[in-house]
Write a protein that holds these residues in place. Structure first.
Motif, PDB file in Angstrom:
ATOM      1  N   PHE A 135       0.838  -1.203   0.000  1.00 25.62           N
ATOM      2  CA  PHE A 135       0.000   0.000   0.000  1.00 25.62           C
ATOM      3  C   PHE A 135       0.873   1.253   0.000  1.00 25.62           C
ATOM      4  O   PHE A 135       0.632   2.201  -0.772  1.00 25.62           O
ATOM      5  N   GLU A 136       1.890   1.283   0.851  1.00 25.86           N
ATOM      6  CA  GLU A 136       2.767   2.453   0.933  1.00 25.86           C
ATOM      7  C   GLU A 136       3.560   2.637  -0.353  1.00 25.86           C
ATOM      8  O   GLU A 136       3.727   3.771  -0.835  1.00 25.86           O
ATOM      9  N   ALA A 137       4.041   1.523  -0.926  1.00 21.76           N
ATOM     10  CA  ALA A 137       4.785   1.607  -2.185  1.00 21.76           C
ATOM     11  C   ALA A 137       3.875   2.079  -3.317  1.00 21.76           C
ATOM     12  O   ALA A 137       4.281   2.875  -4.175  1.00 21.76           O
ATOM     13  N   PHE A 176      11.290   4.199 -11.754  1.00 24.31           N
ATOM     14  CA  PHE A 176      11.970   3.001 -12.248  1.00 24.31           C
ATOM     15  C   PHE A 176      12.322   2.079 -11.083  1.00 24.31           C
ATOM     16  O   PHE A 176      12.104   0.857 -11.138  1.00 24.31           O
ATOM     17  N   ALA A 177      12.878   2.675 -10.019  1.00 26.21           N
ATOM     18  CA  ALA A 177      13.258   1.885  -8.843  1.00 26.21           C
ATOM     19  C   ALA A 177      12.016   1.325  -8.139  1.00 26.21           C
ATOM     20  O   ALA A 177      11.994   0.158  -7.727  1.00 26.21           O
ATOM     21  N   LEU A 178      10.992   2.154  -8.005  1.00 26.17           N
ATOM     22  CA  LEU A 178       9.759   1.707  -7.353  1.00 26.17           C
ATOM     23  C   LEU A 178       9.098   0.573  -8.123  1.00 26.17           C
ATOM     24  O   LEU A 178       8.564  -0.365  -7.530  1.00 26.17           O
ATOM     25  N   GLU A 179       9.144   0.663  -9.446  1.00 25.35           N
ATOM     26  CA  GLU A 179       8.513  -0.368 -10.271  1.00 25.35           C
ATOM     27  C   GLU A 179       9.162  -1.731 -10.041  1.00 25.35           C
ATOM     28  O   GLU A 179       8.467  -2.750  -9.943  1.00 25.35           O
ATOM     29  N   GLU A 226      10.717  -2.696  -7.288  1.00 23.63           N
ATOM     30  CA  GLU A 226      10.336  -3.133  -5.944  1.00 23.63           C
ATOM     31  C   GLU A 226       8.912  -3.686  -5.932  1.00 23.63           C
ATOM     32  O   GLU A 226       8.628  -4.721  -5.327  1.00 23.63           O
ATOM     33  N   ILE A 227       8.031  -2.988  -6.613  1.00 18.80           N
ATOM     34  CA  ILE A 227       6.616  -3.365  -6.603  1.00 18.80           C
ATOM     35  C   ILE A 227       6.384  -4.679  -7.348  1.00 18.80           C
ATOM     36  O   ILE A 227       5.540  -5.490  -6.953  1.00 18.80           O
ATOM     37  N   LYS A 228       7.136  -4.913  -8.407  1.00 18.41           N
ATOM     38  CA  LYS A 228       7.010  -6.175  -9.144  1.00 18.41           C
ATOM     39  C   LYS A 228       7.288  -7.361  -8.221  1.00 18.41           C
ATOM     40  O   LYS A 228       6.619  -8.393  -8.302  1.00 18.41           O
ATOM     41  N   ILE A 229       8.294  -7.201  -7.349  1.00 17.61           N
ATOM     42  CA  ILE A 229       8.609  -8.257  -6.391  1.00 17.61           C
ATOM     43  C   ILE A 229       7.489  -8.389  -5.365  1.00 17.61           C
ATOM     44  O   ILE A 229       7.057  -9.491  -5.016  1.00 17.61           O
ATOM     45  N   MET A 230       6.974  -7.253  -4.884  1.00 17.65           N
ATOM     46  CA  MET A 230       5.886  -7.278  -3.896  1.00 17.65           C
ATOM     47  C   MET A 230       4.613  -7.914  -4.461  1.00 17.65           C
ATOM     48  O   MET A 230       3.829  -8.506  -3.718  1.00 17.65           O
TER      49      MET A 230
END
Length: 357
Positions: free
Chosen positions: A45-47, A89-92, A94-98
């Protein structure tokens, strides 16, 4: 991804509304289940919020760049765009893993069963050492351990011990511990200093509730008997121990370490539900097929997963080839290193499988 993350944020807010609903608050079982889901969804949710906010800012910055005539402001806008694109780019990543499929049992408490296997008295002592290792690890994590049933060995350790571990996301951490554990060392019972090899099995089961497994009263037989072994006045002088037989499967569970027959019966039912749930999970795993399963094994008590070698001061996990010291893992507090490497390897395998489609 933007639209998918918007839905995640909306779903999280709906979850928060449910947790504030008096009808749900008054239903302890439902409230606890939703509270755990709320906690498990907080990170994504935060990401998602960060990604949506950065995306909106990027859109605004690009619009400003189109209409702005001032060169200095254009330069500032371009710098902001570059920073935001890097952040997204970095968030994407991280989110793919989440967003990888999560084990729905990860947030559950667990029931652990350790049994001595090959090696006679030394196997029982080793089973006791594993129990101490896990209780130490649980203390470090701030988890609570409750003994359910135990059968001590005369030379020390256990023929079998069952215990419950309660805490935050316990199964997600401990699920990698199921399997055959092997120790190579000079036993306390060995007079000539020869190295022996002994084994113990560990089964880690997510605790199941009545929603997961429905057990009908006509499917079980309940017997009560006098508890044996060390204990207080109630434990040794009354028929407080409980044995439950599940007639359709033949599974037998018992509990004798609680103070009353009612408590032992409740604990035995918890163990029975968890064992039946584990059988259900194993059947589902078989249906998935080998090619879609993670190669980091967990849940199978027949798989040899780890060797503890005292003379060489080495512990090796055979699934990933990771090693640490015997004194650090079995006798110390380094079990977390082994589990962290197992979890990382498991996550990498999931990413690989997801990339294959």
């Amino acid at each position: 991804m933007y639209d998918k993350l918007k839905k995640i944020v909306e779903a999280y807010h709906v979850l928060e509304e449910k947790l504030a609903d008096p009808n749900i608050v008054s239903d302890q079982a439902q409230y606890t289940k939703l509270a755990k889901e709320h906690s498990s969804q907080k990170e994504i949710f935060e990401a998602a919020n960060d990604y949506i906010s950065a995306s909106d800012q990027l859109k605004s910055a690009k619009e400003m760049l189109k209409i702005e005539n001032d060169d200095e402001l254009k330069t500032l806008a371009q710098e902001e765009i570059s920073d935001l694109e890097l952040k997204l780019f970095a968030l994407e990543d991280e989110i793919k893993i989440m967003l990888l499929p999560k084990d729905p049992n990860d947030s559950k408490d667990i029931i652990v069963e350790i049994r001595k296997a090959a090696g006679g008295d030394e196997a029982g002592i080793f089973a006791g050492d594993l129990y101490k290792m896990y209780t130490r690890f649980a203390d470090e994590k701030g988890w609570k351990v409750q003994t359910i049933n135990s059968s001590p060995c005369e030379q020390g350790g256990f023929n079998q011990i069952e215990f419950k571990v309660l805490g935050q996301d316990v199964y997600s951490v401990m699920k990698y511990e199921s399997g055959v554990h092997r120790v190579q060392r000079v036993p306390k019972t060995e007079s000539q200093g020869r190295i022996h090899t002994s084994t113990a099995t560990v089964a880690v089961m997510p605790e199941a509730d009545e929603v997961d497994v429905d057990i009908k009263q006509d499917e079980i037989r309940i017997d009560v008997f006098r508890a044996g072994g060390p204990g207080g006045q109630c434990v040794n002088t009354t028929d407080s121990a409980v044995r439950i037989t599940h007639l359709p499967t033949g599974l037998v569970v018992q509990s004798q370490d609680q103070k009353s027959q009612i408590q032992n019966r409740e604990v035995a039912m918890q163990v029975l539900r968890s064992r039946l749930y584990q059988l259900k999970l194993e059947a589902q795993q078989k249906e998935l097929g080998d090619e879609r399963r993670s190669q980091i094994g967990h849940g199978d008590r027949s798989e040899k997963i780890r060797t503890y070698n005292e003379p060489q001061d080495r512990v090796t996990d055979h699934r990933i080839g990771f090693s640490d010291t015997y004194s650090g893992v079995l006798l110390g507090s380094n079990l977390y290193k082994v589990i962290e490497n197992l979890a990382a390897a498991d996550k990498a395998k999931q990413i690989e499988l997801a990339a294959q489609g």
